[in-house]
Design an enzyme around this catalytic site. Structure first.
Site, PDB file in Angstrom:
ATOM      1  N   HIS A   1       2.555   3.233  -9.028  1.00 28.98           N
ATOM      2  CA  HIS A   1       2.447   1.784  -9.244  1.00 28.98           C
ATOM      3  C   HIS A   1       3.687   1.248  -9.970  1.00 28.98           C
ATOM      4  O   HIS A   1       4.172   0.160  -9.664  1.00 28.98           O
ATOM      5  CB  HIS A   1       1.177   1.460 -10.037  1.00 28.98           C
ATOM      6  CG  HIS A   1      -0.086   1.830  -9.307  1.00 28.98           C
ATOM      7  ND1 HIS A   1      -0.296   1.493  -7.985  1.00 28.98           N
ATOM      8  CD2 HIS A   1      -1.189   2.508  -9.696  1.00 28.98           C
ATOM      9  CE1 HIS A   1      -1.491   1.952  -7.602  1.00 28.98           C
ATOM     10  NE2 HIS A   1      -2.050   2.568  -8.609  1.00 28.98           N
TER      11      HIS A   1
ATOM     12  N   ASP B   1       0.829  -1.209   0.000  1.00 28.81           N
ATOM     13  CA  ASP B   1       0.000   0.000   0.000  1.00 28.81           C
ATOM     14  C   ASP B   1       0.869   1.266   0.000  1.00 28.81           C
ATOM     15  O   ASP B   1       1.960   1.269   0.587  1.00 28.81           O
ATOM     16  CB  ASP B   1      -0.902  -0.023   1.246  1.00 28.81           C
ATOM     17  CG  ASP B   1      -2.073   0.949   1.112  1.00 28.81           C
ATOM     18  OD1 ASP B   1      -2.301   1.454   0.000  1.00 28.81           O
ATOM     19  OD2 ASP B   1      -2.746   1.184   2.132  1.00 28.81           O
TER      20      ASP B   1
ATOM     21  N   LEU C   1      11.667 -20.160  -4.370  1.00 30.06           N
ATOM     22  CA  LEU C   1      10.690 -19.195  -3.848  1.00 30.06           C
ATOM     23  C   LEU C   1       9.393 -19.386  -4.619  1.00 30.06           C
ATOM     24  O   LEU C   1       9.407 -19.547  -5.836  1.00 30.06           O
ATOM     25  CB  LEU C   1      11.196 -17.762  -4.063  1.00 30.06           C
ATOM     26  CG  LEU C   1      10.242 -16.646  -3.652  1.00 30.06           C
ATOM     27  CD1 LEU C   1      10.171 -16.538  -2.121  1.00 30.06           C
ATOM     28  CD2 LEU C   1      10.675 -15.306  -4.240  1.00 30.06           C
TER      29      LEU C   1
HETATM   30  C1  FPP Z   1      -2.097   0.155  -3.182  1.00 29.28           C
HETATM   31  O1  FPP Z   1      -1.587   1.471  -3.224  1.00 29.28           O
HETATM   32  C2  FPP Z   1      -1.525  -0.601  -4.263  1.00 29.28           C
HETATM   33  C3  FPP Z   1      -2.238  -1.154  -5.278  1.00 29.28           C
HETATM   34  C4  FPP Z   1      -3.712  -1.061  -5.388  1.00 29.28           C
HETATM   35  C5  FPP Z   1      -1.574  -1.868  -6.365  1.00 29.28           C
HETATM   36  C6  FPP Z   1      -0.310  -2.575  -5.996  1.00 29.28           C
HETATM   37  C7  FPP Z   1       0.408  -2.812  -7.247  1.00 29.28           C
HETATM   38  C8  FPP Z   1       1.728  -2.765  -7.420  1.00 29.28           C
HETATM   39  C9  FPP Z   1       2.729  -2.659  -6.344  1.00 29.28           C
HETATM   40  C10 FPP Z   1       2.276  -2.833  -8.778  1.00 29.28           C
HETATM   41  C11 FPP Z   1       1.743  -3.911  -9.622  1.00 29.28           C
HETATM   42  C12 FPP Z   1       2.205  -5.254  -9.193  1.00 29.28           C
HETATM   43  C13 FPP Z   1       2.648  -6.184 -10.029  1.00 29.28           C
HETATM   44  C14 FPP Z   1       2.982  -7.541  -9.534  1.00 29.28           C
HETATM   45  C15 FPP Z   1       2.836  -5.907 -11.436  1.00 29.28           C
HETATM   46  P1  FPP Z   1      -2.621   2.657  -3.419  1.00 29.28           P
HETATM   47  O2  FPP Z   1      -2.745   2.928  -4.869  1.00 29.28           O
HETATM   48  O3  FPP Z   1      -3.913   2.326  -2.753  1.00 29.28           O
HETATM   49  O4  FPP Z   1      -1.854   3.801  -2.685  1.00 29.28           O
HETATM   50  P2  FPP Z   1      -2.477   4.939  -1.791  1.00 29.28           P
HETATM   51  O5  FPP Z   1      -3.094   4.284  -0.585  1.00 29.28           O
HETATM   52  O6  FPP Z   1      -1.303   5.774  -1.446  1.00 29.28           O
HETATM   53  O7  FPP Z   1      -3.485   5.647  -2.644  1.00 29.28           O
END
Ligand code: FPP
Length: 250
Positions: free
Chosen positions: A42, A25, A136
């Site tokens: 992202h 997150d 892994l």
């Molecule tokens: C939450 O941060 C994160 C996500 C909804 C997506 C997580 C995805 C990645 C780390 C990249 C994609 C992964 C792969 C395996 C290709 P948020 O967007 O809710 O952040 P915020 O809380 O700061 O708004």
């Protein structure tokens, strides 16, 4: 329940191979603070995942489950959803070779039927290419909801005509077939970004997980942060509802 860590001998010393789950997150906030679009956060999150994957076996992680896209994330703006799907497809296409070379196996958990066809096809290819990896097990949760997964496993088991606890568990954890039984359950759940909730992630598998929350935003989460989280896990006394060694011995 059995203890959920297994010891393996590596480099002459006992190392705990554990199952760690991560709610990655904070990508959006990381980008916003830099005046960048959320999608850039992202993309930075994918970079962070690369560092974590490299470090995972060295800190004794045998299975790593990461939350890339929840069923509720479909509610985000179309541009952000499309960006995440694009990142996912490019990630599995680009990383497959590195995963194979590193001895890692990739599986994706969650619904496949609502993913863009090119993303689903790329996932299938990467899963087949990495199927022999034993160092892994990387599990990426995409279009995932723990409540949906539990209900779907119940429905599939009921339809099979063999509604036993074993059949249900087998269905729910089918991608862990052939692995140590303890890896069906999460030992340590890490959530970055400061929030303290599970957000419908691995609710069954986390029944006895140790929870670790950090304010660090996911793109800033480093191999050192991972090692700190794993060290905190090893400092905890897991009792699984019993009294634990310190009280039992008294
Ligand atoms: C939450 O941060 C994160 C996500 C909804 C997506 C997580 C995805 C990645 C780390 C990249 C994609 C992964 C792969 C395996 C290709 P948020 O967007 O809710 O952040 P915020 O809380 O700061 O708004």
């Amino acid at each position: 329940m059995q203890s959920v860590v297994s010891s393996v001998l590596r480099e002459g010393r006992a190392v705990q191979r554990i199952h760690v789950a991560i709610i990655m997150d904070g990508n959006g906030r990381w980008a916003t603070r830099r005046g960048m679009p959320r999608q850039a956060g992202h993309a930075a999150g994918v970079e962070a995942l690369g560092h974590i994957l490299e470090a995972a076996p060295d800190v004794g992680i045998g299975t790593l489950t990461v939350y890339a896209f929840s069923t509720d994330n479909w509610q985000r703006p179309t541009a952000e959803v499309n960006a995440l799907m694009g990142l996912l497809r490019r990630y599995v296409e680009k990383e497959t070779r590195r995963l194979v070379e590193g001895g890692a196996r990739l599986t994706v958990i969650g619904r496949r039927d609502r993913l863009p066809a090119d993303v689903a096809a790329a996932i299938g290819r990467a899963e087949r290419a990495t199927a022999r990896g034993t160092k892994l097990h990387l599990r990426v949760a995409v279009d995932y909801s723990a409540r949906d997964a539990i209900l779907a496993a119940a429905e599939t088991t009921a339809r099979s005509g063999e509604f036993t606890r074993e059949a249900f568990l087998r269905t729910l954890t089918s991608d862990a077939a052939g692995e140590p039984a303890n890896h069906r359950y999460v030992d340590l759940l890490v959530r970055t970004g400061g929030e303290k909730r599970l957000s419908d992630f691995l609710l069954w598998e986390c029944a006895y997980a140790e929870l670790y929350f950090t304010d660090r935003l996911w793109p800033d989460f480093s191999a050192e942060d991972l090692a700190t989280a794993v060290a905190a896990f090893h400092a905890r006394e897991r009792r699984f509802g019993g009294l634990g060694p310190s009280v039992s011995a008294a």
